[in-house]
Write a protein that holds these residues in place. Structure first.
Motif, PDB file in Angstrom:
ATOM      1  N   VAL A  32       0.847  -1.199   0.000  1.00  0.00           N
ATOM      2  CA  VAL A  32       0.000   0.000   0.000  1.00  0.00           C
ATOM      3  C   VAL A  32       0.881   1.247   0.000  1.00  0.00           C
ATOM      4  O   VAL A  32       0.657   2.191  -0.768  1.00  0.00           O
ATOM      5  CB  VAL A  32      -0.945   0.004   1.216  1.00  0.00           C
ATOM      6  CG1 VAL A  32      -1.767   1.295   1.235  1.00  0.00           C
ATOM      7  CG2 VAL A  32      -1.867  -1.208   1.206  1.00  0.00           C
ATOM      8  N   ARG A  35       2.576   1.799  -3.362  1.00  0.00           N
ATOM      9  CA  ARG A  35       1.645   2.356  -4.352  1.00  0.00           C
ATOM     10  C   ARG A  35       1.459   3.859  -4.162  1.00  0.00           C
ATOM     11  O   ARG A  35       1.333   4.610  -5.143  1.00  0.00           O
ATOM     12  CB  ARG A  35       0.289   1.646  -4.252  1.00  0.00           C
ATOM     13  CG  ARG A  35       0.269   0.255  -4.884  1.00  0.00           C
ATOM     14  CD  ARG A  35      -1.136  -0.302  -4.895  1.00  0.00           C
ATOM     15  NE  ARG A  35      -1.252  -1.464  -5.773  1.00  0.00           N
ATOM     16  CZ  ARG A  35      -2.411  -1.900  -6.277  1.00  0.00           C
ATOM     17  NH1 ARG A  35      -3.536  -1.269  -5.984  1.00  0.00           N
ATOM     18  NH2 ARG A  35      -2.434  -2.947  -7.069  1.00  0.00           N
ATOM     19  N   LYS A  40       0.091   3.216  -8.580  1.00  0.00           N
ATOM     20  CA  LYS A  40      -0.589   1.928  -8.446  1.00  0.00           C
ATOM     21  C   LYS A  40       0.001   0.825  -9.314  1.00  0.00           C
ATOM     22  O   LYS A  40      -0.201  -0.361  -9.042  1.00  0.00           O
ATOM     23  CB  LYS A  40      -2.078   2.088  -8.772  1.00  0.00           C
ATOM     24  CG  LYS A  40      -2.841   2.888  -7.736  1.00  0.00           C
ATOM     25  CD  LYS A  40      -4.322   2.918  -8.039  1.00  0.00           C
ATOM     26  CE  LYS A  40      -5.085   3.673  -6.966  1.00  0.00           C
ATOM     27  NZ  LYS A  40      -6.553   3.692  -7.245  1.00  0.00           N
ATOM     28  N   SER A 165      -5.609  -5.411   4.919  1.00  0.00           N
ATOM     29  CA  SER A 165      -5.862  -4.135   4.244  1.00  0.00           C
ATOM     30  C   SER A 165      -6.975  -4.258   3.210  1.00  0.00           C
ATOM     31  O   SER A 165      -7.333  -5.362   2.772  1.00  0.00           O
ATOM     32  CB  SER A 165      -4.581  -3.673   3.538  1.00  0.00           C
ATOM     33  OG  SER A 165      -4.279  -4.551   2.456  1.00  0.00           O
ATOM     34  N   LEU A 167      -6.532  -3.272   0.252  1.00  0.00           N
ATOM     35  CA  LEU A 167      -5.835  -3.736  -0.947  1.00  0.00           C
ATOM     36  C   LEU A 167      -5.833  -5.257  -0.995  1.00  0.00           C
ATOM     37  O   LEU A 167      -6.025  -5.848  -2.069  1.00  0.00           O
ATOM     38  CB  LEU A 167      -4.402  -3.211  -0.959  1.00  0.00           C
ATOM     39  CG  LEU A 167      -3.516  -3.708  -2.117  1.00  0.00           C
ATOM     40  CD1 LEU A 167      -4.117  -3.341  -3.466  1.00  0.00           C
ATOM     41  CD2 LEU A 167      -2.102  -3.160  -1.988  1.00  0.00           C
ATOM     42  N   GLY A 293      -4.398   4.223   4.386  1.00  0.00           N
ATOM     43  CA  GLY A 293      -4.062   2.864   3.985  1.00  0.00           C
ATOM     44  C   GLY A 293      -5.225   2.168   3.307  1.00  0.00           C
ATOM     45  O   GLY A 293      -6.338   2.631   3.324  1.00  0.00           O
TER      46      GLY A 293
END
Length: 293
Positions: A32, A35, A40, A165, A167, A293
């Motif tokens: 994260v 990114r 990304k 997360s 993500l 995050g």
């Protein structure tokens, strides 16, 4: 990518250089943070340990650098990582302050009433105990938050949830059944962005530096060093003492200095030169900002 990072074009990874090393698995908070700094599309190289992260980040055949957690607003400094940085040939080219959001993840269709176990890293479980103790769930510790998410996806678990997360939820096609389950909302981890020292270009408009120094340990010597820093108009945003290996309770100091111009920083280094020894500059870079995050 933020305005800060747009100025670091020469330090950004490019195709053919390899990815950025991170500690943990894909979907971890290290990814994260990567990114947020690089964008990304950044390729990441998961590493089991911080030692592996640093080792691979130093190898130009394997990576374009690394991103490594160095401190947390709740748990404090990650002291072994300072030693890894000290022994490495890496430079700090930036930083990311990541606001950590812990989330309860499940496979699609799973309800709260279906959950019997929750898997995650012990620190993540600890951070979420106030929420978890509302339920009669078995708490299972694992080596990584993202790995827990990956496992419940792979096994199509109907009675197991993970703490990880958002993500990780995205990468492993999981549902965030309950977001933000951590107790303390001000939970921020600071990550250092690392590049091999022979490849790290000077960063325009840098306003922060990370350094290490030792003193002769005479009475009041550290106070004199700190006074010189203050007199130079520099903000000492962090001071971390660490034992000097092989000494009898003598300490070296890691310091983060915030300044307006590079000339100001150089002047302060000169002013403390007679009071310090073994000075090492880990990096001169742009101050990071807190991101979600």
């Amino acid at each position: 990518m933020t305005d800060t990072n747009e100025k670091i074009i020469s330090n950004s990874p490019s195709r053919g250089q390899g990815g950025i090393t991170i500690q943990g698995y894909e979907g971890s908070f290290h990814q994260v943070a990567a990114r947020h700094f690089f964008g990304k599309q950044v390729e990441v190289i998961p590493c089991a340990t911080f030692r592996d992260l640093v080792r691979i980040a130093q190898d130009k055949k394997q990576s374009a650098g690394g991103i490594m957690a160095i401190e947390n607003s709740i748990a404090g400094s990650i002291l072994p990582n300072y030693n890894l940085l000290q022994k490495s040939k890496l430079k700090v080219i930036g930083e990311v302050y990541l606001s950590i959001s812990q989330n309860l993840l499940v496979n699609p269709g799973v309800k709260l009433s279906d959950i019997k176990e929750v898997h995650s890293h012990p620190m993540a479980i600890l951070q979420c105990l106030d929420y978890l103790e509302k339920y009669d769930w078995k708490l299972i510790e694992s080596e990584d938050t993202a790995l827990s998410a990956k496992h419940i996806h792979q096994h199509r678990s109907k009675h197991v949830a993970a703490i990880a997360s958002k993500l990780a939820a995205e990468l492993y096609e999981l549902d965030v059944i309950t977001p933000n389950i951590h107790t303390l909302k001000n939970n921020v981890t600071r990550f250092l962005v690392l590049k091999r020292e022979n490849e790290a270009a000077e960063i325009a408009n840098a306003d922060k530096a990370s350094i290490y120094f030792q003193t002769n340990h005479s009475r009041g010597i550290l106070a004199k060093v700190l006074q010189q820093i203050a007199d130079g108009g520099i903000n000492l945003s962090k001071l971390q003492s660490m034992p000097i290996p092989g000494s009898n309770f003598k300490y070296g100091f890691y310091a983060d200095l915030e300044f307006d111009t590079r000339k100001q920083f150089d002047a302060v280094l000169e002013s403390i030169s007679s009071l310090t020894n073994n000075v090492k500059i880990f990096g001169v870079y742009k101050k990071g900002k807190v991101v979600k995050g």
